[in-house]
Design a protein around this motif. Structure first.
Motif, PDB file in Angstrom:
ATOM      1  N   GLN A  94       0.832  -1.211   0.000  1.00 10.11           N
ATOM      2  CA  GLN A  94       0.000   0.000   0.000  1.00 10.11           C
ATOM      3  C   GLN A  94       0.865   1.258   0.000  1.00 10.11           C
ATOM      4  O   GLN A  94       0.551   2.243  -0.644  1.00 10.11           O
ATOM      5  N   MET A  95       1.953   1.184   0.777  1.00  5.28           N
ATOM      6  CA  MET A  95       2.851   2.336   0.892  1.00  5.28           C
ATOM      7  C   MET A  95       3.428   2.694  -0.482  1.00  5.28           C
ATOM      8  O   MET A  95       3.469   3.867  -0.861  1.00  5.28           O
ATOM      9  N   LEU A  98       0.969   4.235  -2.929  1.00  7.88           N
ATOM     10  CA  LEU A  98       0.716   5.678  -2.766  1.00  7.88           C
ATOM     11  C   LEU A  98       1.517   6.495  -3.782  1.00  7.88           C
ATOM     12  O   LEU A  98       1.116   7.583  -4.176  1.00  7.88           O
ATOM     13  N   GLY A  99       2.661   5.946  -4.198  1.00  7.77           N
ATOM     14  CA  GLY A  99       3.482   6.619  -5.211  1.00  7.77           C
ATOM     15  C   GLY A  99       2.748   6.793  -6.533  1.00  7.77           C
ATOM     16  O   GLY A  99       3.118   7.611  -7.363  1.00  7.77           O
ATOM     17  N   SER A 101      -0.284   7.864  -6.784  1.00  9.97           N
ATOM     18  CA  SER A 101      -1.400   8.802  -6.570  1.00  9.97           C
ATOM     19  C   SER A 101      -1.601   9.761  -7.732  1.00  9.97           C
ATOM     20  O   SER A 101      -2.722  10.111  -8.075  1.00  9.97           O
TER      21      SER A 101
ATOM     22  N   VAL B   6      -3.475  -7.998  -0.205  1.00  8.83           N
ATOM     23  CA  VAL B   6      -2.786  -6.833   0.336  1.00  8.83           C
ATOM     24  C   VAL B   6      -3.650  -5.593   0.178  1.00  8.83           C
ATOM     25  O   VAL B   6      -3.779  -4.781   1.068  1.00  8.83           O
ATOM     26  N   LYS B   7      -4.301  -5.486  -0.995  1.00  7.66           N
ATOM     27  CA  LYS B   7      -4.996  -4.231  -1.258  1.00  7.66           C
ATOM     28  C   LYS B   7      -6.376  -4.174  -0.606  1.00  7.66           C
ATOM     29  O   LYS B   7      -6.937  -3.130  -0.432  1.00  7.66           O
ATOM     30  N   ARG B 223      -7.434   9.546  -1.080  1.00  8.32           N
ATOM     31  CA  ARG B 223      -6.742  10.835  -1.053  1.00  8.32           C
ATOM     32  C   ARG B 223      -6.561  11.318   0.391  1.00  8.32           C
ATOM     33  O   ARG B 223      -5.525  11.865   0.750  1.00  8.32           O
ATOM     34  N   LEU B 226      -3.645  10.173   2.230  1.00  6.37           N
ATOM     35  CA  LEU B 226      -2.371  10.821   1.910  1.00  6.37           C
ATOM     36  C   LEU B 226      -2.017  11.911   2.909  1.00  6.37           C
ATOM     37  O   LEU B 226      -0.853  12.152   3.187  1.00  6.37           O
ATOM     38  N   LEU B 229       0.708  11.883   5.593  1.00  7.80           N
ATOM     39  CA  LEU B 229       2.110  11.626   5.228  1.00  7.80           C
ATOM     40  C   LEU B 229       3.031  12.840   5.327  1.00  7.80           C
ATOM     41  O   LEU B 229       4.224  12.712   5.155  1.00  7.80           O
ATOM     42  N   LEU B 237       3.910  13.472  -4.433  1.00 10.73           N
ATOM     43  CA  LEU B 237       3.068  12.421  -5.020  1.00 10.73           C
ATOM     44  C   LEU B 237       2.026  13.022  -5.969  1.00 10.73           C
ATOM     45  O   LEU B 237       1.149  12.324  -6.467  1.00 10.73           O
ATOM     46  N   GLY B 238       2.120  14.334  -6.204  1.00  9.84           N
ATOM     47  CA  GLY B 238       1.268  14.962  -7.205  1.00  9.84           C
ATOM     48  C   GLY B 238      -0.066  15.458  -6.673  1.00  9.84           C
ATOM     49  O   GLY B 238      -0.984  15.713  -7.442  1.00  9.84           O
ATOM     50  N   VAL B 239      -0.184  15.590  -5.358  1.00  9.03           N
ATOM     51  CA  VAL B 239      -1.440  16.057  -4.782  1.00  9.03           C
ATOM     52  C   VAL B 239      -1.132  17.301  -3.932  1.00  9.03           C
ATOM     53  O   VAL B 239      -0.186  17.285  -3.144  1.00  9.03           O
TER      54      VAL B 239
END
Lengths: 269, 342
Positions: A94-95, A98-99, A101, B6-7, B223, B226, B229, B237-239
């Protein structure tokens, strides 16, 4: 891709400049180290690259084009923060996901392509076996690899590392530095990393920016920048630099050279 | 298969919670001073979609569809809204003590409604004023944070606490000025929280509004993850974290103001429900926000049903949520030994 700043300056309040007249050029596949004592503005420079802050003066260029300030950060740069804990209990997969996104819409789910890309990157960084582990349960060195994988998942071609070795033990410092070297010299990524350890800068970087506490900076080839004279001016202590020509290729052979320790006495300035 | 596991976590808990929401919904409609068997409630509800008449009296139909359905519907929507907002607030402010009231919106909206009752009496202006002052409270909190030139979460929370206290004082001032025979009791009773004034006219706009915005926030949950973080990482990360944060604050403010405008101040649900959800599904917003929404709905519907059935007069929500919530929370805390993290 080339990244450059010419005559760059920055201040938070318009008065006291954190640095001034800063220049550098980073070409594809090169490693640039940013070296200086604590509080000299290394992290500020990285934040400017990531477009958290903007230069007060001077120009930043990507491929000779002045950088336009976007709202969503600089897509050319993938960021590897100092290894820290994460409040949400992510798995490694998952970590790294996030890349992706930037490529996933606000209301969308990750696509099969995103999952595939993450799997490829986990393989490339050699951490596929950690995929289902919780990020919080990893060692410092493993976390660093996951953070590097996440930056790679952004598909940026320039990687920005904030003091990548500062919280790692000797073995993991070596692994990280070696991975940075492989990513740059073998995979063609350009790398910028901040450090206060001249040893790492000397071992893997092609060019170096020195910044002192007064905000004065110097840019040039690493072996011309990391000299006993400059270290004395920068850190205020005497150093001795080994003749590394005897040990060329040592890092790539998996051997970690160690710079002789600083002399304990401070220099009278 | 490994990647899949995992997801995604197990969907079982969400199936159980959804079934519980439906059970609570039907039971809430069935229970009351005029009890109706749950099976008949289900048939009456179905008859609104599938035409046809059953063997129930018009009074039964009227009790279910005209009196109880708007109220239970509002409890469902309000619970979802408060659950979503609470989980998001605790996540983005990285603080387990935060509830939707922290940015001052609850008190602002409460003051607006109290002021409207003072000036115009109970009516549509109560809702309008609740919205206006709820939004105004967020704007004030924003302005103070901007004036400090900081965007730190701590400054934001602190500004919110101050705005909260300011509007609490303003509410006291309105109470002080109110006519003690007529308006003061209705302001006090209203502020303690109640769904007793729910009617289709009042909630036909509010319920869809809360549900649609809650759905938008649930869809944005990846979102929102995020934001835990740190700004540098999120931007790389583009946000844009500031833009995302502002969108979330505006959407949550609309939800909270909408709930306050109908139900008064129901503070507890937004604080306690996310914690209970976290104990069950963990801290990842991907699962936490939907779980918190479902739990919020179950809790709000249950509390409102208990409040209107155990005594001849409705017991205010503010009292019951705390009286039921505190032992429930303590019980879960002891069972899990506090071993869950934010």
């Amino acid at each position: 891709m080339t990244i450059s700043i010419s005559n760059g300056s920055f201040s938070y309040d318009g008065k006291k400049e954190i640095f001034h007249n800063l220049n550098f050029l980073l070409k594809k596949g090169e490693i640039l180290s940013v070296l200086g004592p604590n509080g000299c503005g290394k992290t500020t420079l990285l934040k400017i690259l990531l477009e958290i802050h903007h230069l007060s003066g001077g120009v930043m260029k990507v491929d000779n084009q002045p950088c336009r300030h976007g709202r969503n950060g600089n897509q050319h740069f993938g960021y590897v923060p100092q290894s820290t804990g994460v409040p949400v209990a992510y798995s490694v997969f998952q970590m790294v996901l996030l890349g992706r996104s930037r490529f996933i819409g606000t209301f969308s789910r990750p696509s099969p392509g995103d999952y595939q890309k993450v799997e490829e990157i986990l393989k490339m960084v050699n951490i596929s076996h950690l995929a289902v582990r919780s990020f919080a349960s990893l060692s410092g060195g493993e976390r660093q690899l996951v953070l590097i994988a996440r930056a790679l998942a952004t598909e940026a071609r320039v990687l920005v590392f904030d003091e990548p070795t500062s919280s790692l033990d000797l073995v993991n410092q070596h692994h990280t530095v070696e991975l940075m070297r492989v990513l740059s010299h073998e995979k063609g990524y350009s790398i910028i990393f901040s450090t206060h350890d001249p040893t790492h800068a000397l071992h893997i970087s092609d060019n170096t920016i020195l910044i002192n506490r007064e905000g004065t900076s110097l840019f040039g080839l690493t072996k011309e920048m990391i000299t006993e004279k400059h270290m004395k001016l920068l850190f205020g202590v005497e150093t001795r630099i080994l003749d590394l020509s005897l040990n060329e290729g040592m890092v790539s052979r998996g051997v970690m050279p160690i710079l002789p320790p600083f002399k304990p006495r401070a220099v009278n300035s | 298969m490994k990647v899949l596991s995992v997801k995604q976590g197990s969907p079982l808990i969400f199936i159980i919670l959804t079934v519980l929401v439906m059970v609570a919904f039907i039971l809430a409609l069935a229970v009351g001073r005029y009890p109706v068997p749950p099976g008949r409630v289900f048939k009456i509800l179905s008859s609104t979609v599938i035409p046809g008449r059953g063997d129930w009296s018009p009074i039964t139909e009227s009790v279910i569809l005209k009196i109880r359905l708007p109220r239970v519907g509002m409890a469902l929507a309000g619970g979802i809204g408060l659950g979503v907002c609470g989980a998001i607030f605790q996540g983005i402010f990285r603080n387990p003590l935060v509830s939707p009231g922290v940015v001052g919106v609850t008190s602002g909206a409460g003051f607006g409604a109290a002021l409207a009752i003072l000036i115009f009496g109970m009516g549509i202006m109560t809702q309008l004023f609740a919205f206006l002052f709820g939004g105004g409270a967020l704007l004030l909190t924003w302005t103070i944070t901007k004036r400090t030139r900081g965007s730190s979460l701590l400054v934001f929370v602190l500004s919110g606490v101050i705005i909260n206290m300011f509007f609490q004082a303003m509410i006291s001032l309105v109470k002080f000025m109110a006519d003690s025979e007529e308006k003061l009791p209705s302001i006090v009773y209203w502020l303690m929280g109640s769904l007793s004034s729910c009617s289709w006219r009042k909630i036909s706009f509010i319920i869809p509004l809360i549900l649609i915005i809650s759905m938008i926030l649930v869809l944005m949950r990846r979102r929102i993850n995020l934001l835990s973080l740190g700004n540098e990482t999120v931007l790389s990360l583009g946000v844009n974290p500031a833009v995302l944060m502002n969108i979330i604050l505006v959407l949550t403010t609309v939800i909270v103001s909408a709930i306050v405008s109908i139900a008064g101040i129901v503070g507890w649900i937004g604080l306690i429900i996310p914690h209970i959800a976290r104990m069950i599904v963990g801290p990842d917003h991907e699962r936490l926000i939907p779980a918190s929404a479902l739990l919020g709905a179950i809790f709000f519907m249950t509390v409102d049903t208990v409040g209107r059935t155990i005594s001849p007069q409705d017991i205010p929500l503010g009292i019951l949520t705390a009286l039921l919530g505190a032992p429930l929370f303590i019980g879960l805390l002891i069972r899990t030994r506090g071993e869950w993290n934010l």
